[in-house]
Scaffold this motif. Sequence first.
Motif, PDB file in Angstrom:
ATOM      1  N   THR A 168      42.222  54.343  48.550  1.00  0.00           N
ATOM      2  CA  THR A 168      41.065  54.081  49.726  1.00  0.00           C
ATOM      3  C   THR A 168      40.622  55.453  50.245  1.00  0.00           C
ATOM      4  O   THR A 168      39.297  55.684  50.211  1.00  0.00           O
ATOM      5  CB  THR A 168      41.609  53.061  50.610  1.00  0.00           C
ATOM      6  OG1 THR A 168      42.081  51.872  50.144  1.00  0.00           O
ATOM      7  CG2 THR A 168      40.695  53.010  51.852  1.00  0.00           C
ATOM      8  N   ALA A 215      33.263  52.363  46.194  1.00  0.00           N
ATOM      9  CA  ALA A 215      32.622  51.203  45.695  1.00  0.00           C
ATOM     10  C   ALA A 215      31.117  51.368  46.227  1.00  0.00           C
ATOM     11  O   ALA A 215      30.647  51.500  47.095  1.00  0.00           O
ATOM     12  CB  ALA A 215      33.221  49.986  46.768  1.00  0.00           C
ATOM     13  N   LYS A 223      41.798  46.250  40.182  1.00  0.00           N
ATOM     14  CA  LYS A 223      40.450  46.753  40.225  1.00  0.00           C
ATOM     15  C   LYS A 223      39.607  46.597  41.173  1.00  0.00           C
ATOM     16  O   LYS A 223      38.640  47.280  41.277  1.00  0.00           O
ATOM     17  CB  LYS A 223      39.807  45.999  38.866  1.00  0.00           C
ATOM     18  CG  LYS A 223      39.683  44.638  39.068  1.00  0.00           C
ATOM     19  CD  LYS A 223      39.099  43.717  37.909  1.00  0.00           C
ATOM     20  CE  LYS A 223      38.629  42.346  38.077  1.00  0.00           C
ATOM     21  NZ  LYS A 223      37.902  41.844  36.647  1.00  0.00           N
ATOM     22  N   ARG A 224      40.176  46.022  42.140  1.00  0.00           N
ATOM     23  CA  ARG A 224      39.066  45.949  43.495  1.00  0.00           C
ATOM     24  C   ARG A 224      39.252  47.255  44.399  1.00  0.00           C
ATOM     25  O   ARG A 224      38.361  47.397  45.192  1.00  0.00           O
ATOM     26  CB  ARG A 224      39.790  44.876  44.349  1.00  0.00           C
ATOM     27  CG  ARG A 224      39.349  43.432  43.814  1.00  0.00           C
ATOM     28  CD  ARG A 224      40.096  42.276  44.689  1.00  0.00           C
ATOM     29  NE  ARG A 224      41.388  42.429  45.017  1.00  0.00           N
ATOM     30  CZ  ARG A 224      42.076  41.510  45.658  1.00  0.00           C
ATOM     31  NH1 ARG A 224      41.314  40.417  46.200  1.00  0.00           N
ATOM     32  NH2 ARG A 224      43.263  41.683  45.863  1.00  0.00           N
ATOM     33  N   TRP A 225      40.196  47.819  44.040  1.00  0.00           N
ATOM     34  CA  TRP A 225      40.299  49.537  44.590  1.00  0.00           C
ATOM     35  C   TRP A 225      39.302  50.354  44.011  1.00  0.00           C
ATOM     36  O   TRP A 225      38.940  51.274  44.626  1.00  0.00           O
ATOM     37  CB  TRP A 225      41.507  50.164  44.293  1.00  0.00           C
ATOM     38  CG  TRP A 225      42.953  49.095  44.871  1.00  0.00           C
ATOM     39  CD1 TRP A 225      42.701  48.092  45.572  1.00  0.00           C
ATOM     40  CD2 TRP A 225      44.118  49.463  44.364  1.00  0.00           C
ATOM     41  NE1 TRP A 225      44.054  47.481  45.747  1.00  0.00           N
ATOM     42  CE2 TRP A 225      45.002  48.367  44.799  1.00  0.00           C
ATOM     43  CE3 TRP A 225      44.778  50.166  43.589  1.00  0.00           C
ATOM     44  CZ2 TRP A 225      46.090  48.298  44.947  1.00  0.00           C
ATOM     45  CZ3 TRP A 225      46.324  50.398  43.498  1.00  0.00           C
ATOM     46  CH2 TRP A 225      47.007  49.035  44.054  1.00  0.00           C
ATOM     47  N   GLN A 271      47.388  51.558  46.868  1.00  0.00           N
ATOM     48  CA  GLN A 271      46.306  51.337  47.582  1.00  0.00           C
ATOM     49  C   GLN A 271      45.621  52.043  48.653  1.00  0.00           C
ATOM     50  O   GLN A 271      44.578  52.665  48.957  1.00  0.00           O
ATOM     51  CB  GLN A 271      46.285  49.898  48.213  1.00  0.00           C
ATOM     52  CG  GLN A 271      44.918  49.263  48.477  1.00  0.00           C
ATOM     53  CD  GLN A 271      44.970  47.613  49.180  1.00  0.00           C
ATOM     54  OE1 GLN A 271      46.184  47.151  49.437  1.00  0.00           O
ATOM     55  NE2 GLN A 271      43.904  47.118  49.590  1.00  0.00           N
ATOM     56  N   TRP A 327      44.133  42.295  41.028  1.00  0.00           N
ATOM     57  CA  TRP A 327      43.734  42.864  42.529  1.00  0.00           C
ATOM     58  C   TRP A 327      43.774  44.335  42.532  1.00  0.00           C
ATOM     59  O   TRP A 327      43.202  45.095  43.301  1.00  0.00           O
ATOM     60  CB  TRP A 327      44.700  42.534  43.433  1.00  0.00           C
ATOM     61  CG  TRP A 327      46.292  42.479  42.968  1.00  0.00           C
ATOM     62  CD1 TRP A 327      46.979  41.255  42.145  1.00  0.00           C
ATOM     63  CD2 TRP A 327      47.180  43.535  42.972  1.00  0.00           C
ATOM     64  NE1 TRP A 327      48.047  41.737  42.031  1.00  0.00           N
ATOM     65  CE2 TRP A 327      48.354  43.039  42.534  1.00  0.00           C
ATOM     66  CE3 TRP A 327      47.196  44.953  43.457  1.00  0.00           C
ATOM     67  CZ2 TRP A 327      49.526  43.832  42.550  1.00  0.00           C
ATOM     68  CZ3 TRP A 327      48.221  45.603  43.540  1.00  0.00           C
ATOM     69  CH2 TRP A 327      49.428  45.151  43.074  1.00  0.00           C
ATOM     70  N   ASP A 376      35.153  51.030  42.188  1.00  0.00           N
ATOM     71  CA  ASP A 376      33.740  50.559  42.092  1.00  0.00           C
ATOM     72  C   ASP A 376      33.538  49.936  40.690  1.00  0.00           C
ATOM     73  O   ASP A 376      34.473  50.512  39.683  1.00  0.00           O
ATOM     74  CB  ASP A 376      32.454  51.783  42.310  1.00  0.00           C
ATOM     75  CG  ASP A 376      32.896  52.868  41.403  1.00  0.00           C
ATOM     76  OD1 ASP A 376      31.927  52.932  40.817  1.00  0.00           O
ATOM     77  OD2 ASP A 376      33.689  53.536  41.368  1.00  0.00           O
TER      78      ASP A 376
END
Length: 421
Positions: free
Chosen positions: A222, A378, A252-254, A218, A250, A256
């Motif tokens: 980021t 994102a 795929k939240r990393w 992660q 969780w 966009d």
Amino acid sequence: MAEAQAHRTVSVGGHDIGYPHGHLGYLTQEEENSLESFKVFLQEKGLYTRGPPASHDDQTLLRFLRARRWIVKDAYGQFKDTEEWRQANQLEVLYDTIDVDAYEQTRRLYPQWTGRRDRRGIPLYLFQIRHLDSKTVSTYEKSAESTNASKAQTDGSTPQRLLRLFALYENLTRFAQPLCTEMMDREHPRTPITLSTNIVDVSQVSLRMFWNLKAHMQAASTLATAHYPETLDRIFIIGAPYFFSTVWGWIKRWFDPITVSKIFILSASEVKTTLEEFIEPRNIPKLYGGELEFEFFDRPNLDPQIKEVLIWENGYTDFPEGPAYWVPVDGGKRLACIAVGSKGGKERRETVCTIPVAFPKEGVTAPTETAVSAPAPAADATVQDAVEGVEKLSIANKVANEMEEKVAVKAQEPQAATTAT
């Protein structure tokens, strides 16, 4: 494979973002106008000069524009933050002087270039997650944080382990992509290569292993999202275990929404047929139904068509370990591959080979050594949001802890073994 099929044509805000749309040679008039406005805006802010050569090539500027939905001021914010970050961490010095052994140690923890390309001429990478066990990652991180592997001065806030990772991104943008750009045996030879295609093998990875890798991956994602936008194209996830659909929630939240739309989660029966849609069988590793002799950790198995145009020098017959990049020679008629980095404390700068310049440069500014790239940020977040994400890992971990408890309970329930799609 219905979901994968739906991902083949992606449109966001009325824009078709599938390659080569949004890239040089395939810009709409509106996108052309955005590029020119971006140049003017950056020039006014002292972040861009037109040259020749220009301080930044058009394909680099376009990556920031695509990442920020062609909104000039948003692209400027990310571009400015990235330029400041690069200067604060001396990315050029890092890549030029990084210890070759440290570079190779880092390379083995991340996607490996196979030496091959997909059907569009985009470099093909392989990543097998199972090699990142907790002991390997812990040993690496302790080693990386205890030594500075290069002569670069840093901002003190970016961990050394991540700075080493960014040397690999520099290799993508300054070595693999320029080399693939010069190969004209592709569908869009007038469009420079600024993307990568990735096979991500998650087989033999337990829920605990995914969990242990969460913070490691992660944090890397980021910062890469913030400073290396838009060089990630297709991602093929192979060997997904039954619980992957929950883990994917969780992961795929990393990324966009555009990047998520380019991800194919394949069942065992879909692997060969889907990969062959995008990659010729001779360039697919044998493990995944192709013909290529390539194992994770191998040095690139160079495409024979690439080998044909290389002229080796100084006794080289293959690309050496460590960082390298291309520079123009012979009045710009050829590019020379320069191996850099340090070995035994001594900096190297050796010409490995040369290649004729074939890519048409009309309307394309000269490449700059400060080009950057990777997964798109994102769309609904600012660059500052992305950077702050590293500082907020403890909060993210708390949320993920709650999710892990739910997954653990769910894992105890009897279920049919299925593959996430």
